[in-house]
Scaffold this motif. Structure first.
Motif, PDB file in Angstrom:
ATOM      1  N   MET A   1      15.549  -2.915 -16.192  1.00 36.91           N
ATOM      2  CA  MET A   1      14.903  -2.514 -14.942  1.00 36.91           C
ATOM      3  C   MET A   1      13.437  -2.172 -15.205  1.00 36.91           C
ATOM      4  SD  MET A   1      15.960   0.561 -12.325  1.00 36.91           S
ATOM      5  CE  MET A   1      15.004   0.882 -10.854  1.00 36.91           C
ATOM      6  N   HIS A   2      12.553  -2.684 -14.354  1.00 29.29           N
ATOM      7  CA  HIS A   2      11.121  -2.469 -14.529  1.00 29.29           C
ATOM      8  C   HIS A   2      10.766  -1.000 -14.309  1.00 29.29           C
ATOM      9  CE1 HIS A   2       6.815  -2.922 -14.246  1.00 29.29           C
ATOM     10  NE2 HIS A   2       6.825  -2.412 -13.017  1.00 29.29           N
ATOM     11  N   LYS A   3      10.063  -0.421 -15.276  1.00 32.19           N
ATOM     12  CA  LYS A   3       9.594   0.953 -15.137  1.00 32.19           C
ATOM     13  C   LYS A   3       8.197   0.910 -14.540  1.00 32.19           C
ATOM     14  CE  LYS A   3       8.683   5.168 -17.842  1.00 32.19           C
ATOM     15  NZ  LYS A   3       9.668   6.054 -17.197  1.00 32.19           N
ATOM     16  N   ARG A   4       8.022   1.518 -13.368  1.00 32.92           N
ATOM     17  CA  ARG A   4       6.756   1.462 -12.671  1.00 32.92           C
ATOM     18  C   ARG A   4       5.656   2.194 -13.431  1.00 32.92           C
ATOM     19  NH1 ARG A   4       8.177   3.062  -6.514  1.00 32.92           N
ATOM     20  NH2 ARG A   4       9.888   4.129  -7.571  1.00 32.92           N
ATOM     21  N   THR A   5       4.488   1.619 -13.397  1.00 34.34           N
ATOM     22  CA  THR A   5       3.321   2.265 -13.987  1.00 34.34           C
ATOM     23  C   THR A   5       2.816   3.343 -13.034  1.00 34.34           C
ATOM     24  OG1 THR A   5       1.739   0.756 -12.971  1.00 34.34           O
ATOM     25  CG2 THR A   5       2.687   0.100 -15.106  1.00 34.34           C
ATOM     26  N   LEU A   6       1.906   4.175 -13.527  1.00 36.09           N
ATOM     27  CA  LEU A   6       1.318   5.206 -12.666  1.00 36.09           C
ATOM     28  C   LEU A   6       0.600   4.558 -11.490  1.00 36.09           C
ATOM     29  CD1 LEU A   6       0.538   8.078 -11.954  1.00 36.09           C
ATOM     30  CD2 LEU A   6      -1.353   7.932 -13.594  1.00 36.09           C
ATOM     31  N   ALA A   7      -0.156   3.501 -11.736  1.00 42.91           N
ATOM     32  CA  ALA A   7      -0.878   2.824 -10.653  1.00 42.91           C
ATOM     33  C   ALA A   7       0.087   2.324  -9.584  1.00 42.91           C
ATOM     34  CB  ALA A   7      -1.693   1.666 -11.225  1.00 42.91           C
ATOM     35  N   GLU A   8       1.209   1.771 -10.002  1.00 43.51           N
ATOM     36  CA  GLU A   8       2.207   1.278  -9.044  1.00 43.51           C
ATOM     37  C   GLU A   8       2.810   2.432  -8.241  1.00 43.51           C
ATOM     38  OE1 GLU A   8       3.771  -2.736 -11.364  1.00 43.51           O
ATOM     39  OE2 GLU A   8       4.644  -0.778 -11.857  1.00 43.51           O
ATOM     40  N   TRP A   9       3.077   3.534  -8.919  1.00 44.90           N
ATOM     41  CA  TRP A   9       3.608   4.706  -8.227  1.00 44.90           C
ATOM     42  C   TRP A   9       2.633   5.200  -7.160  1.00 44.90           C
ATOM     43  CZ3 TRP A   9       7.990   7.184  -7.466  1.00 44.90           C
ATOM     44  CH2 TRP A   9       9.054   7.040  -8.379  1.00 44.90           C
ATOM     45  N   LEU A  10       1.358   5.284  -7.512  1.00 40.44           N
ATOM     46  CA  LEU A  10       0.367   5.824  -6.585  1.00 40.44           C
ATOM     47  C   LEU A  10       0.220   4.940  -5.348  1.00 40.44           C
ATOM     48  CD1 LEU A  10      -2.336   7.045  -9.127  1.00 40.44           C
ATOM     49  CD2 LEU A  10      -0.676   8.437  -7.876  1.00 40.44           C
ATOM     50  N   VAL A  11       0.233   3.621  -5.534  1.00 40.15           N
ATOM     51  CA  VAL A  11       0.165   2.712  -4.392  1.00 40.15           C
ATOM     52  C   VAL A  11       1.379   2.909  -3.491  1.00 40.15           C
ATOM     53  CG1 VAL A  11       0.266   0.280  -3.700  1.00 40.15           C
ATOM     54  CG2 VAL A  11      -1.249   0.986  -5.555  1.00 40.15           C
TER      55      VAL A  11
END
Length: 427
Positions: A1-11
């Motif tokens: 499962m893909h672990k979201r990056t901080l940038a992805e979380w913020l968006v």
């Protein structure tokens, strides 16, 4: 499962809640209760917690407390907002930004706990900071209110010491259209029988009654504590209220922070029972550099002052800072969003600015257009030119200045320092 990056979380977080500002404690309190049931609610209770509100001066007050506490050997967690260049600036442990991974792990915990509760961007921010602080070995936690006080997400935490730096008109659509209404909202962070440090020296109508209503133990600037500038205006002396007596600290460097905000921060520490060493306080204040608040750097031989003054009161504070040094010539590079009182901002900077370079903010649809910015400058009988962007205005200001002149870059947070040339901190 893909672990979201901080940038992805913020968006993702920004897109979830349709309203950028949605004041209220019900949602964030519910999620915080769930988080505490998982990790225990005694973790933060073992730390000294400071909550700081105010129209202006919050960041400088917290920077003072953080620097002084670290100089005295304490471990400190700090939550501030907004950020300038990267999100991690909002959450610091012992003066250092936390890692992307720490924030992502906190977001994952919050996501699991919130279930169907919809949180705003700032509510996510606040909870992430609290989760990280719970997991860290800290002596002190410093929390900056985002907007107002009573209904701000930070107010889910009971402060050992509450601080109100100043009260002025800003964000009236959420806080009220008078200084009295705004003061009442900000005083919502106070707790009965706990210290409440007041830095406001021109209180609005009814302020005394409001302080009584909080039930807090009030310590106010000009009464229980005060400061005085040295003749050279580069240092200040401070008389603090500590353990029922007066404690004096002398020859404190002003550096990049106004003495009023440093004084409030030092008094807050005294109110929490921290015994302050004069030499360590001098060292701590000398070393402070707060990005975006009277932040002094060098660029091509010019003294450049960066500041996020975006309301009339903040402009008045910035003007006071510029008056501390005798400069031959000062130019302003500035812009604001359309909902700001640009007319009063220009008026408060009139005495310290010789020429204006106004640029339109290009990364925010709420920006005031360049023609309107320039019209206000002209109507104030000031000289200047307008440009299509802040970057263009800054470059023209640099080209038009002589070596040794001061360039002050200020305005709304959307005046993005990332778009300006690389600069070096002033020695």
């Amino acid at each position: 499962m893909h672990k979201r990056t901080l940038a992805e979380w913020l968006v993702d977080i920004e897109a979830r809640h349709p309203i950028e500002i949605d004041l209220g404690l019900d949602r964030v309190s519910l999620v915080w209760q769930r988080l505490q049931s998982e990790v225990g609610n005694t973790v933060l209770a073992s730390r000294k917690i400071f909550v700081v509100a105010g129209t202006n001066g919050k960041g400088s007050c917290i920077a003072t407390m953080e620097s002084v506490l670290l100089a005295h050997g304490y471990s400190v967690g700090t939550f501030t907002s907004p950020h300038f260049l990267c999100y991690n600036e909002r959450i610091r442990i012992n003066g250092e930004q936390v890692s992307d991974n720490s924030i992502v792990e906190a977001f994952e915990v919050i996501e699991a706990a919130r279930e169907s509760v919809r949180l705003t961007y700032f509510e996510f921010n606040t909870l992430a900071a609290l989760v990280i602080f719970q997991r860290s070995s800290l002596d002190v936690v410093l929390l900056e209110v985002g907007l107002g006080g009573r209904l701000d997400a930070v107010n889910i935490i009971d402060a050992d010491v509450a601080v109100l730096t100043s009260v002025d008109l800003d964000h009236q659509e959420w806080l009220g259209d008078t200084r009295s209404a705004i003061a009442r909202e900000k005083l919502g962070i106070a707790r009965p029988n706990h210290p409440l440090i007041i830095g406001e020296q021109d209180p609005p109508d009814g302020f005394g009654e409001m302080l009584v209503d909080t039930g807090a133990n009030v310590v106010s600037l000009g009464n229980q504590f005060n400061f005085s500038l040295a003749p050279d205006r580069q240092k200040f002396d401070l008389e603090l209220f500590f353990d029922g007596e007066t404690k004096r600290l002398s020859d404190l460097p002003i550096s990049a922070l106004l003495p009023v905000n440093s004084s409030v921060g030092l008094q807050a520490l005294c109110a929490a029972g921290f015994a302050l060493d004069e030499s360590l306080c001098q060292q701590a204040l000398r070393d402070i550099s707060l990005i975006g608040r009277c932040h002094v750097v060098n660029y091509k031989g010019n003294r450049v002052v960066l500041d996020v003054a975006h309301n009339p009161a903040a402009a008045k504070v910035l003007a006071s800072f510029l008056k501390l040094s005798e400069e031959n010539y000062t130019v302003a590079v500035a812009s604001v969003l359309a909902d700001k009182d640009w007319h009063s901002i220009v008026g408060n900077m009139n005495d310290v600015v010789d020429h204006w370079f106004v640029g339109e903010i290009t990364n925010n649809p709420r920006a005031m257009d360049a023609r309107s910015l320039m019209e206000v400058v002209y109507n104030a009988s000031m000289n200047g030119e307008s440009y299509s962007s802040i970057e263009a205005a800054f470059e023209e200001a640099v080209n038009g200045c002589n070596k040794g002149d001061t360039i002050v870059v200020f305005g709304s947070f959307s005046v993005d320092p990332a778009g300006l040339p690389v600069m070096e901190k002033e020695a």
